[in-house]
Design a protein around this motif. Structure first.
Motif, PDB file in Angstrom:
ATOM      1  N   THR A 233      54.642  48.616  56.003  1.00 40.51           N
ATOM      2  CA  THR A 233      54.080  49.398  57.092  1.00 40.51           C
ATOM      3  C   THR A 233      55.067  49.376  58.242  1.00 40.51           C
ATOM      4  OG1 THR A 233      51.842  48.759  56.421  1.00 40.51           O
ATOM      5  CG2 THR A 233      52.109  49.677  58.630  1.00 40.51           C
TER       6      THR A 233
ATOM      7  N   ASN B 142      52.974  45.169  47.571  1.00 36.33           N
ATOM      8  CA  ASN B 142      53.923  46.197  47.138  1.00 36.33           C
ATOM      9  C   ASN B 142      54.057  47.352  48.116  1.00 36.33           C
ATOM     10  OD1 ASN B 142      54.567  44.935  44.627  1.00 36.33           O
ATOM     11  ND2 ASN B 142      52.582  45.603  43.828  1.00 36.33           N
ATOM     12  N   ILE B 143      53.627  47.150  49.360  1.00 33.83           N
ATOM     13  CA  ILE B 143      53.759  48.208  50.357  1.00 33.83           C
ATOM     14  C   ILE B 143      54.409  47.650  51.625  1.00 33.83           C
ATOM     15  CG2 ILE B 143      51.719  49.407  49.472  1.00 33.83           C
ATOM     16  CD1 ILE B 143      50.268  48.494  52.028  1.00 33.83           C
TER      17      ILE B 143
ATOM     18  N   LEU C 130      48.855  55.503  46.601  1.00 38.66           N
ATOM     19  CA  LEU C 130      48.308  55.379  47.942  1.00 38.66           C
ATOM     20  C   LEU C 130      47.242  56.442  48.173  1.00 38.66           C
ATOM     21  CD1 LEU C 130      51.435  54.811  50.246  1.00 38.66           C
ATOM     22  CD2 LEU C 130      49.453  53.300  50.094  1.00 38.66           C
TER      23      LEU C 130
ATOM     24  N   VAL D  55      53.032  54.160  56.073  1.00 37.74           N
ATOM     25  CA  VAL D  55      52.754  53.221  54.987  1.00 37.74           C
ATOM     26  C   VAL D  55      53.505  53.695  53.749  1.00 37.74           C
ATOM     27  CG1 VAL D  55      50.979  52.089  53.600  1.00 37.74           C
ATOM     28  CG2 VAL D  55      50.483  52.762  55.971  1.00 37.74           C
ATOM     29  N   SER D  56      54.268  52.808  53.135  1.00 37.19           N
ATOM     30  CA  SER D  56      55.114  53.205  52.004  1.00 37.19           C
ATOM     31  C   SER D  56      54.953  52.249  50.834  1.00 37.19           C
ATOM     32  CB  SER D  56      56.592  53.234  52.418  1.00 37.19           C
ATOM     33  OG  SER D  56      56.801  54.120  53.499  1.00 37.19           O
ATOM     34  N   SER D  57      54.930  52.837  49.633  1.00 35.13           N
ATOM     35  CA  SER D  57      55.004  52.076  48.388  1.00 35.13           C
ATOM     36  C   SER D  57      56.315  52.454  47.717  1.00 35.13           C
ATOM     37  CB  SER D  57      53.811  52.403  47.487  1.00 35.13           C
ATOM     38  OG  SER D  57      53.888  53.745  47.038  1.00 35.13           O
TER      39      SER D  57
ATOM     40  N   PHE E 295      46.162  50.967  48.728  1.00 36.67           N
ATOM     41  CA  PHE E 295      47.080  50.967  47.586  1.00 36.67           C
ATOM     42  C   PHE E 295      46.413  50.218  46.444  1.00 36.67           C
ATOM     43  CE2 PHE E 295      50.696  49.064  45.214  1.00 36.67           C
ATOM     44  CZ  PHE E 295      51.304  50.254  44.814  1.00 36.67           C
TER      45      PHE E 295
ATOM     46  N   SER F 152      55.015  57.719  50.471  1.00 37.75           N
ATOM     47  CA  SER F 152      54.881  57.326  51.874  1.00 37.75           C
ATOM     48  C   SER F 152      53.852  58.234  52.525  1.00 37.75           C
ATOM     49  CB  SER F 152      56.218  57.447  52.614  1.00 37.75           C
ATOM     50  OG  SER F 152      57.166  56.529  52.121  1.00 37.75           O
TER      51      SER F 152
END
Length: 337
Positions: free
Chosen positions: A200, A197-198, A250, A228-230, A245, A234
């Motif tokens: 990069t 679910n992330i 995060l 890094v983002s969900s 995560f 971010s």
């Protein structure tokens, strides 16, 4: 961070005893005092134990959780498990992948000779974008060089989906499992790894992504900078940091990167980790079932490093030499008492 409750004096005696045991197997007259001095120096300075191929230190165990017993034993079939025992890992018996495979587009997967895959110039010049899927079994790693020159090392039990040629404004790949990326720098075309679910996003750098479970995904940075983002947040991390995560949020912290990348050197590496987690990794790598006859041992924390090309019998021998738990391997099953 180390557990503050363990006895550092006891730990030193155990580790020195183990080092002496291993050295006596390889050399007729080891310098035990020099080994002790070197260990104490590293213990005080907090540096990596990379030089030690197999090392263990044990801290006090805590009571086993009843909830953990229930979760671990749920769905375990085909094993003869005594009352009160816990199945930590059940060996796969069906559809076990035997080698590294590569699937190109709609073609059938083929077994790769060796462990290295290249994207050839003729592949990269194709007008139609074909997506490849590189898969590894539970006991092997693979390396692939992508069309843009990015180098990827894929850990065991993992799958990387990538195009034979990158087209458009971004370079995007999908990962299940774990991989180490050495991304070729291209400021005009960001490189994006989708894992669980992330995602990069980088321009050119080196980092490790571990995404075996959706609620336990890690991005560990060695060089450069990554975003890094969900779905909800971010975070930009720096070298020596890990973004974790947990399925909902995060968290970023400074880490010893060796813990996350030792697999690249063909090693198990655990820094003050529960024996339960170590046993699962051993079970997965050798594809053997692991049963805790004494569930209280699951929470014993260990410093443990070992070469993955060692036999499971060799690991059992070393573990038993410490007399902290009894390890018995028989009929593809590892029992811990």
């Amino acid at each position: 961070m180390m557990n503050e409750d363990y006895d550092i004096t006891d730990f030193s005696q155990e580790e020195v005893a183990l080092r002496d045991y291993l050295l006596r197997k390889a050399h007729p007259a080891p310098d035990v005092q020099a080994e002790l001095d070197g260990f104490m120096y590293r213990q005080g300075m907090g540096t990596s134990r990379r030089a030690l191929k197999i090392s263990l230190g044990v801290v006090a165990a805590v009571a086993a959780s009843l909830l953990l017993l229930f979760v671990l034993n749920t769905g375990k079939r085909g094993l003869s498990v005594p009352d009160g025992a816990v199945v930590a890992y059940e060996a796969a018996t069906e559809d076990v992948q035997q080698g590294i495979t590569l699937q190109k587009g709609d073609e059938e997967p083929v077994t790769v000779n060796g462990n290295r895959v290249y994207t050839t110039p003729s592949d990269a010049s194709m007008d139609m974008v074909v997506r490849n899927v590189l898969s590894t079994p539970l006991n092997a790693t693979a390396e692939v060089t992508l069309a843009d020159g990015t180098e990827v090392m894929l850990n065991a039990g993992s799958r990387l989906t990538y195009p034979q040629v990158f087209k458009g404004k971004t370079r995007e790949v999908q990962l299940q499992g774990e991989a180490y990326f050495k991304v070729h720098h291209d400021a005009r075309h960001p490189f994006i790894v989708h894992a669980g679910n992330i995602s990069t996003k980088v321009l050119g750098t080196e980092f490790n992504v571990r995404a075996y479970a959706a609620n336990d995904t890690h991005v560990t940075l060695l060089q450069g900078s990554v975003l890094v983002s969900s779905a909800t947040a971010s975070k930009r991390i720096k070298p020596g940091e890990d973004a974790a995560f947990n399925g909902s949020s995060l968290h970023v912290r400074a880490v010893e990167t060796d813990v996350f990348t030792a697999w690249k050197q063909g090693e198990f590496y655990f820094d003050n980790e529960p024996l339960l987690d170590i046993a699962k990794e051993i079970g997965k790598w050798y594809n053997v079932s692991v049963v805790f006859q004494s569930p209280e041992k699951m929470h014993t924390r260990l410093f443990f490093a070992a070469p993955k090309d060692a036999s499971i019998q060799e690991l059992v021998e070393v573990l038993n030499s410490l007399n902290k738990a009894k390890f018995v391997y028989h009929n593809d099953q590892l029992v811990i008492e």
